[in-house]
Design a protein around this motif. Structure first.
Motif, PDB file in Angstrom:
ATOM      1  N   UNK A   1      21.620  24.637  -4.748  1.00  0.00           N
ATOM      2  CA  UNK A   1      22.217  25.942  -4.584  1.00  0.00           C
ATOM      3  C   UNK A   1      22.708  26.466  -5.928  1.00  0.00           C
ATOM      4  N   UNK A   2      21.802  26.598  -6.867  1.00  0.00           N
ATOM      5  CA  UNK A   2      22.173  27.123  -8.174  1.00  0.00           C
ATOM      6  C   UNK A   2      22.506  28.599  -8.076  1.00  0.00           C
ATOM      7  N   UNK A   3      23.345  29.033  -9.004  1.00  0.00           N
ATOM      8  CA  UNK A   3      23.704  30.439  -9.098  1.00  0.00           C
ATOM      9  C   UNK A   3      24.296  30.985  -7.799  1.00  0.00           C
ATOM     10  N   UNK A   4      25.131  30.199  -7.164  1.00  0.00           N
ATOM     11  CA  UNK A   4      25.733  30.606  -5.904  1.00  0.00           C
ATOM     12  C   UNK A   4      26.692  31.771  -6.110  1.00  0.00           C
ATOM     13  N   UNK A   5      26.514  32.803  -5.270  1.00  0.00           N
ATOM     14  CA  UNK A   5      27.350  33.996  -5.351  1.00  0.00           C
ATOM     15  C   UNK A   5      27.627  34.485  -3.934  1.00  0.00           C
ATOM     16  N   UNK A  55      32.364  34.405   5.105  1.00  0.00           N
ATOM     17  CA  UNK A  55      32.482  32.997   4.728  1.00  0.00           C
ATOM     18  C   UNK A  55      31.095  32.389   4.518  1.00  0.00           C
ATOM     19  N   UNK A  56      30.890  31.719   3.385  1.00  0.00           N
ATOM     20  CA  UNK A  56      29.587  31.091   3.151  1.00  0.00           C
ATOM     21  C   UNK A  56      29.383  29.899   4.092  1.00  0.00           C
ATOM     22  N   UNK A  57      28.123  29.548   4.308  1.00  0.00           N
ATOM     23  CA  UNK A  57      27.817  28.411   5.190  1.00  0.00           C
ATOM     24  C   UNK A  57      28.389  27.119   4.628  1.00  0.00           C
ATOM     25  N   UNK A  58      28.369  26.993   3.305  1.00  0.00           N
ATOM     26  CA  UNK A  58      28.939  25.826   2.640  1.00  0.00           C
ATOM     27  C   UNK A  58      29.924  26.305   1.588  1.00  0.00           C
ATOM     28  N   UNK A  59      31.016  25.556   1.435  1.00  0.00           N
ATOM     29  CA  UNK A  59      31.982  25.930   0.408  1.00  0.00           C
ATOM     30  C   UNK A  59      31.361  25.793  -0.966  1.00  0.00           C
ATOM     31  N   UNK A  60      31.724  26.701  -1.849  1.00  0.00           N
ATOM     32  CA  UNK A  60      31.271  26.600  -3.223  1.00  0.00           C
ATOM     33  C   UNK A  60      32.029  25.464  -3.892  1.00  0.00           C
ATOM     34  N   UNK A 104      40.032  29.693   4.430  1.00  0.00           N
ATOM     35  CA  UNK A 104      38.744  29.915   5.098  1.00  0.00           C
ATOM     36  C   UNK A 104      37.626  29.054   4.513  1.00  0.00           C
ATOM     37  N   UNK A 105      37.943  28.290   3.479  1.00  0.00           N
ATOM     38  CA  UNK A 105      37.013  27.347   2.843  1.00  0.00           C
ATOM     39  C   UNK A 105      35.836  28.020   2.152  1.00  0.00           C
ATOM     40  N   UNK A 106      36.123  29.077   1.406  1.00  0.00           N
ATOM     41  CA  UNK A 106      35.099  29.655   0.533  1.00  0.00           C
ATOM     42  C   UNK A 106      34.802  28.674  -0.599  1.00  0.00           C
ATOM     43  N   UNK A 107      35.806  27.860  -0.955  1.00  0.00           N
ATOM     44  CA  UNK A 107      35.678  26.843  -1.996  1.00  0.00           C
ATOM     45  C   UNK A 107      36.483  25.633  -1.576  1.00  0.00           C
ATOM     46  N   UNK A 108      36.363  24.554  -2.341  1.00  0.00           N
ATOM     47  CA  UNK A 108      37.066  23.317  -1.995  1.00  0.00           C
ATOM     48  C   UNK A 108      38.579  23.461  -2.087  1.00  0.00           C
ATOM     49  N   UNK A 129      36.751  44.891  -3.128  1.00  0.00           N
ATOM     50  CA  UNK A 129      35.499  44.296  -3.569  1.00  0.00           C
ATOM     51  C   UNK A 129      35.798  42.849  -3.958  1.00  0.00           C
ATOM     52  N   UNK A 130      34.978  41.938  -3.464  1.00  0.00           N
ATOM     53  CA  UNK A 130      35.150  40.512  -3.733  1.00  0.00           C
ATOM     54  C   UNK A 130      33.829  39.953  -4.248  1.00  0.00           C
ATOM     55  N   UNK A 131      33.920  39.206  -5.335  1.00  0.00           N
ATOM     56  CA  UNK A 131      32.749  38.475  -5.854  1.00  0.00           C
ATOM     57  C   UNK A 131      33.241  37.088  -6.225  1.00  0.00           C
ATOM     58  N   UNK A 132      32.577  36.095  -5.663  1.00  0.00           N
ATOM     59  CA  UNK A 132      32.909  34.691  -5.934  1.00  0.00           C
ATOM     60  C   UNK A 132      31.619  34.046  -6.441  1.00  0.00           C
ATOM     61  N   UNK A 133      31.696  33.440  -7.622  1.00  0.00           N
ATOM     62  CA  UNK A 133      30.486  32.838  -8.179  1.00  0.00           C
ATOM     63  C   UNK A 133      30.800  31.529  -8.882  1.00  0.00           C
ATOM     64  N   UNK A 134      29.840  30.635  -8.824  1.00  0.00           N
ATOM     65  CA  UNK A 134      29.954  29.390  -9.564  1.00  0.00           C
ATOM     66  C   UNK A 134      29.751  29.688 -11.046  1.00  0.00           C
ATOM     67  N   UNK A 135      30.529  29.015 -11.882  1.00  0.00           N
ATOM     68  CA  UNK A 135      30.360  29.201 -13.337  1.00  0.00           C
ATOM     69  C   UNK A 135      30.194  27.859 -14.014  1.00  0.00           C
TER      70      UNK A 135
END
Length: 135
Positions: A1-5, A55-60, A104-108, A129-135
């Motif tokens: 799951x690269x570049x998860x946003x 909510x994403x299916x898996x937490x980032x 809500x477990x968007x992340x760990x 506006x919400x943007x959550x991304x892996x860096x």
């Protein structure tokens, strides 16, 4: 799951102005007990309901950048996109939403939020506006 946003905009006629800082305390048997006043409970319930839809299916996992843009109705005295320099303060504004995203477990855990980009504007269409991304 690269570049998860995870990215979304939620239109809200009126953004809650209550902040996480407004928790109350009273003393029971000599010990402080913290509680949320009703307006803070209502704002938390609103955010939990809105955010749960995205909510994403898996937490980032890993380092995360959180971008939040609060767009307040501009009325007649402000321009669309003009920065808002009145209350609520941004640092107080983000805590409640960040706590909801964590619950809500968007992340760990919110300790993984390594980058924050937070802005508040006057806008024709108010909302968040919400943007959550892996860096």
């Amino acid at each position: 799951m690269e570049n998860e946003v995870v990215q979304f905009f939620v239109p809200l006629k009126k953004l809650p102005t209550v902040t996480h800082q407004e928790k109350k305390v009273h003393v029971v048997k000599g010990k402080p007990v913290f509680y949320e006043p009703d307006d803070l409970k209502k704002a938390r319930a609103l955010y939990m309901g809105i955010l749960s839809e995205f909510k994403p299916k898996q937490k980032l996992k890993g380092a995360i950048r959180l971008t939040l843009k609060f767009l307040y109705h501009r009325g007649k005295s402000h321009h669309d996109g003009e920065y808002k320099v009145t209350k609520p303060d941004l640092d107080n504004n983000i805590k409640l939403i960040q706590d909801c995203l964590t619950k809500l477990e968007f992340w760990e855990d919110d300790r993984f939020v390594a980058s924050l980009i937070i802005e508040k504007f006057w806008a024709e269409v108010p909302g968040i506006f919400v943007r959550i991304e892996k860096i």
